[in-house]
Motif scaffolding. Structure first.
Motif, PDB file in Angstrom:
ATOM      1  N   ALA A  10       1.695  -2.350  13.007  1.00 17.74           N
ATOM      2  CA  ALA A  10       0.869  -2.692  11.853  1.00 17.74           C
ATOM      3  C   ALA A  10       0.989  -1.619  10.775  1.00 17.74           C
ATOM      4  O   ALA A  10       1.094  -1.935   9.594  1.00 17.74           O
ATOM      5  CB  ALA A  10      -0.579  -2.865  12.272  1.00 17.74           C
ATOM      6  N   ALA A  11       0.999  -0.355  11.186  1.00 18.38           N
ATOM      7  CA  ALA A  11       1.128   0.715  10.207  1.00 18.38           C
ATOM      8  C   ALA A  11       2.492   0.648   9.525  1.00 18.38           C
ATOM      9  O   ALA A  11       2.613   0.821   8.320  1.00 18.38           O
ATOM     10  CB  ALA A  11       0.932   2.073  10.872  1.00 18.38           C
ATOM     11  N   GLY A  12       3.535   0.360  10.302  1.00 15.70           N
ATOM     12  CA  GLY A  12       4.878   0.231   9.727  1.00 15.70           C
ATOM     13  C   GLY A  12       4.951  -0.918   8.752  1.00 15.70           C
ATOM     14  O   GLY A  12       5.569  -0.827   7.696  1.00 15.70           O
ATOM     15  N   ALA A  13       4.301  -2.022   9.088  1.00 15.58           N
ATOM     16  CA  ALA A  13       4.300  -3.185   8.200  1.00 15.58           C
ATOM     17  C   ALA A  13       3.558  -2.861   6.906  1.00 15.58           C
ATOM     18  O   ALA A  13       3.963  -3.276   5.833  1.00 15.58           O
ATOM     19  CB  ALA A  13       3.666  -4.380   8.905  1.00 15.58           C
ATOM     20  N   ALA A  14       2.469  -2.083   7.024  1.00 10.20           N
ATOM     21  CA  ALA A  14       1.712  -1.723   5.830  1.00 10.20           C
ATOM     22  C   ALA A  14       2.552  -0.863   4.894  1.00 10.20           C
ATOM     23  O   ALA A  14       2.499  -1.026   3.680  1.00 10.20           O
ATOM     24  CB  ALA A  14       0.428  -0.993   6.221  1.00 10.20           C
ATOM     25  N   VAL A  15       3.339   0.038   5.459  1.00  9.59           N
ATOM     26  CA  VAL A  15       4.199   0.883   4.637  1.00  9.59           C
ATOM     27  C   VAL A  15       5.195   0.025   3.868  1.00  9.59           C
ATOM     28  O   VAL A  15       5.470   0.273   2.701  1.00  9.59           O
ATOM     29  CB  VAL A  15       4.935   1.931   5.507  1.00  9.59           C
ATOM     30  CG1 VAL A  15       6.015   2.638   4.715  1.00  9.59           C
ATOM     31  CG2 VAL A  15       3.941   2.936   6.064  1.00  9.59           C
ATOM     32  N   GLN A  16       5.712  -1.018   4.500  1.00  8.49           N
ATOM     33  CA  GLN A  16       6.677  -1.884   3.840  1.00  8.49           C
ATOM     34  C   GLN A  16       6.060  -2.687   2.703  1.00  8.49           C
ATOM     35  O   GLN A  16       6.776  -3.171   1.841  1.00  8.49           O
ATOM     36  CB  GLN A  16       7.324  -2.827   4.860  1.00  8.49           C
ATOM     37  CG  GLN A  16       8.218  -2.099   5.835  1.00  8.49           C
ATOM     38  CD  GLN A  16       8.785  -3.037   6.874  1.00  8.49           C
ATOM     39  OE1 GLN A  16       8.550  -4.240   6.837  1.00  8.49           O
ATOM     40  NE2 GLN A  16       9.529  -2.489   7.808  1.00  8.49           N
ATOM     41  N   ASN A  17       4.751  -2.836   2.682  1.00 14.01           N
ATOM     42  CA  ASN A  17       4.089  -3.603   1.636  1.00 14.01           C
ATOM     43  C   ASN A  17       3.846  -2.789   0.369  1.00 14.01           C
ATOM     44  O   ASN A  17       3.450  -3.336  -0.640  1.00 14.01           O
ATOM     45  CB  ASN A  17       2.774  -4.188   2.138  1.00 14.01           C
ATOM     46  CG  ASN A  17       3.015  -5.324   3.115  1.00 14.01           C
ATOM     47  OD1 ASN A  17       4.028  -6.000   3.031  1.00 14.01           O
ATOM     48  ND2 ASN A  17       2.092  -5.514   4.029  1.00 14.01           N
ATOM     49  N   PHE A  18       4.029  -1.467   0.439  1.00 14.98           N
ATOM     50  CA  PHE A  18       3.877  -0.661  -0.757  1.00 14.98           C
ATOM     51  C   PHE A  18       5.010  -0.985  -1.717  1.00 14.98           C
ATOM     52  O   PHE A  18       6.143  -1.208  -1.300  1.00 14.98           O
ATOM     53  CB  PHE A  18       3.895   0.838  -0.427  1.00 14.98           C
ATOM     54  CG  PHE A  18       2.626   1.323   0.219  1.00 14.98           C
ATOM     55  CD1 PHE A  18       1.436   1.346  -0.503  1.00 14.98           C
ATOM     56  CD2 PHE A  18       2.632   1.758   1.525  1.00 14.98           C
ATOM     57  CE1 PHE A  18       0.275   1.791   0.095  1.00 14.98           C
ATOM     58  CE2 PHE A  18       1.475   2.203   2.121  1.00 14.98           C
ATOM     59  CZ  PHE A  18       0.283   2.220   1.407  1.00 14.98           C
ATOM     60  N   PRO A  19       4.728  -1.001  -3.015  1.00 10.21           N
ATOM     61  CA  PRO A  19       5.801  -1.297  -3.972  1.00 10.21           C
ATOM     62  C   PRO A  19       6.892  -0.228  -3.904  1.00 10.21           C
ATOM     63  O   PRO A  19       6.608   0.940  -3.712  1.00 10.21           O
ATOM     64  CB  PRO A  19       5.100  -1.281  -5.330  1.00 10.21           C
ATOM     65  CG  PRO A  19       3.719  -0.793  -5.106  1.00 10.21           C
ATOM     66  CD  PRO A  19       3.453  -0.750  -3.638  1.00 10.21           C
ATOM     67  N   VAL A  20       8.119  -0.673  -4.048  1.00 11.13           N
ATOM     68  CA  VAL A  20       9.241   0.244  -4.052  1.00 11.13           C
ATOM     69  C   VAL A  20       9.402   0.759  -5.471  1.00 11.13           C
ATOM     70  O   VAL A  20       9.406  -0.016  -6.426  1.00 11.13           O
ATOM     71  CB  VAL A  20      10.539  -0.477  -3.604  1.00 11.13           C
ATOM     72  CG1 VAL A  20      11.737   0.435  -3.729  1.00 11.13           C
ATOM     73  CG2 VAL A  20      10.387  -0.996  -2.179  1.00 11.13           C
ATOM     74  N   ARG A  21       9.507   2.041  -5.609  1.00 11.31           N
ATOM     75  CA  ARG A  21       9.736   2.649  -6.932  1.00 11.31           C
ATOM     76  C   ARG A  21      11.163   3.178  -6.937  1.00 11.31           C
ATOM     77  O   ARG A  21      11.506   4.060  -6.158  1.00 11.31           O
ATOM     78  CB  ARG A  21       8.749   3.762  -7.198  1.00 11.31           C
ATOM     79  CG  ARG A  21       8.936   4.374  -8.563  1.00 11.31           C
ATOM     80  CD  ARG A  21       7.704   5.167  -8.966  1.00 11.31           C
ATOM     81  NE  ARG A  21       7.954   5.939 -10.145  1.00 11.31           N
ATOM     82  CZ  ARG A  21       7.726   5.526 -11.379  1.00 11.31           C
ATOM     83  NH1 ARG A  21       7.228   4.330 -11.582  1.00 11.31           N
ATOM     84  NH2 ARG A  21       7.981   6.290 -12.412  1.00 11.31           N
ATOM     85  N   PHE A  22      11.972   2.626  -7.797  1.00 11.56           N
ATOM     86  CA  PHE A  22      13.368   3.011  -7.877  1.00 11.56           C
ATOM     87  C   PHE A  22      13.523   4.225  -8.787  1.00 11.56           C
ATOM     88  O   PHE A  22      12.801   4.368  -9.778  1.00 11.56           O
ATOM     89  CB  PHE A  22      14.209   1.848  -8.413  1.00 11.56           C
ATOM     90  CG  PHE A  22      14.213   0.664  -7.499  1.00 11.56           C
ATOM     91  CD1 PHE A  22      15.071   0.629  -6.408  1.00 11.56           C
ATOM     92  CD2 PHE A  22      13.366  -0.403  -7.709  1.00 11.56           C
ATOM     93  CE1 PHE A  22      15.073  -0.458  -5.552  1.00 11.56           C
ATOM     94  CE2 PHE A  22      13.360  -1.486  -6.857  1.00 11.56           C
ATOM     95  CZ  PHE A  22      14.220  -1.513  -5.775  1.00 11.56           C
TER      96      PHE A  22
END
Length: 155
Positions: A10-22
Motif C-alpha cells: 500500500a505504501a509503494g502504491a501511494a508513492v506511485q500516485n504522487f505526480p511525477v516532476r520531470f
C-alpha cells in the motif's frame, strides 16, 4: 507479517500516485493567429523532430492486454502555448542563445507539399527573417520557462 507486506504494498502504491516532476520540459509555442487545423498540423510536425535529437524523451513501447504492440511516445507531457508573432521571435532567439534542441515551422511551409521543399523554404530565409508560426523546444525546465516567458497556455 502479512499486514506488514500489505502495508508495504500500500505504501509503494501511494508513492506511485504522487505526480511525477520531470527535470526537463517539452513545449510548443504557436502563433495565436493560426486556424485550428493549422495549430494541430504545426504541433504534430514540430514535436516529431524532438525525439530524434533527444531520444531520452521517448518512453517504452505500449502493449494492450491482448498483446497488440503500439509505438512508444514521449515519456512526459507536451505543453502547448500561444503567443504573438513577436513572442515567437523572442522565444526563438532565447532558444538559440541557450542552445536548446528546437524545431521551427514557418508560414512558408503551409504552401509546400513535401519534406524536401519544406527544408528548402527554411534554408532560403535568414534566421532573423523567419516568419515563425511555431517552435518546439526541449530542455531543462527553468531554461524552457525562460524561453517561453510572455507566452500563455493554449486554451
Amino acid at each position: 507479517m502479512r499486514k506488514m507486506d500489505e502495508a508495504g504494498v500500500a505504501a509503494g502504491a501511494a508513492v506511485q500516485n504522487f505526480p511525477v516532476r520531470f527535470d526537463t520540459k517539452i513545449a510548443v509555442l504557436l502563433r495565436d493567429d493560426l486556424e485550428p487545423w493549422q495549430r494541430l498540423n504545426v504541433t504534430a510536425f514540430l514535436v516529431s523532430g524532438l525525439g530524434t535529437v533527444s531520444p531520452e524523451v521517448i518512453g517504452d513501447p505500449y502493449e494492450d492486454a491482448d498483446g497488440t504492440a503500439y509505438l512508444p511516445m514521449f515519456r512526459q507531457p507536451v505543453l502547448v502555448f500561444q503567443g504573438t508573432k513577436e513572442t515567437l521571435t523572442t522565444a526563438h532567439r532565447r532558444a538559440l542563445s541557450r542552445s536548446l534542441p528546437r524545431a521551427v515551422f514557418t508560414s512558408d511551409l503551409f504552401s509546400t507539399g513535401n519534406d524536401r521543399d519544406n527544408r528548402a523554404a527554411v534554408r532560403a530565409v535568414g534566421t532573423d527573417q523567419l516568419d515563425l508560426v511555431g517552435i518546439a523546444v526541449h530542455g531543462p525546465r527553468n531554461a524552457v520557462d525562460k524561453v517561453l516567458k510572455g507566452a500563455r497556455m493554449h486554451p
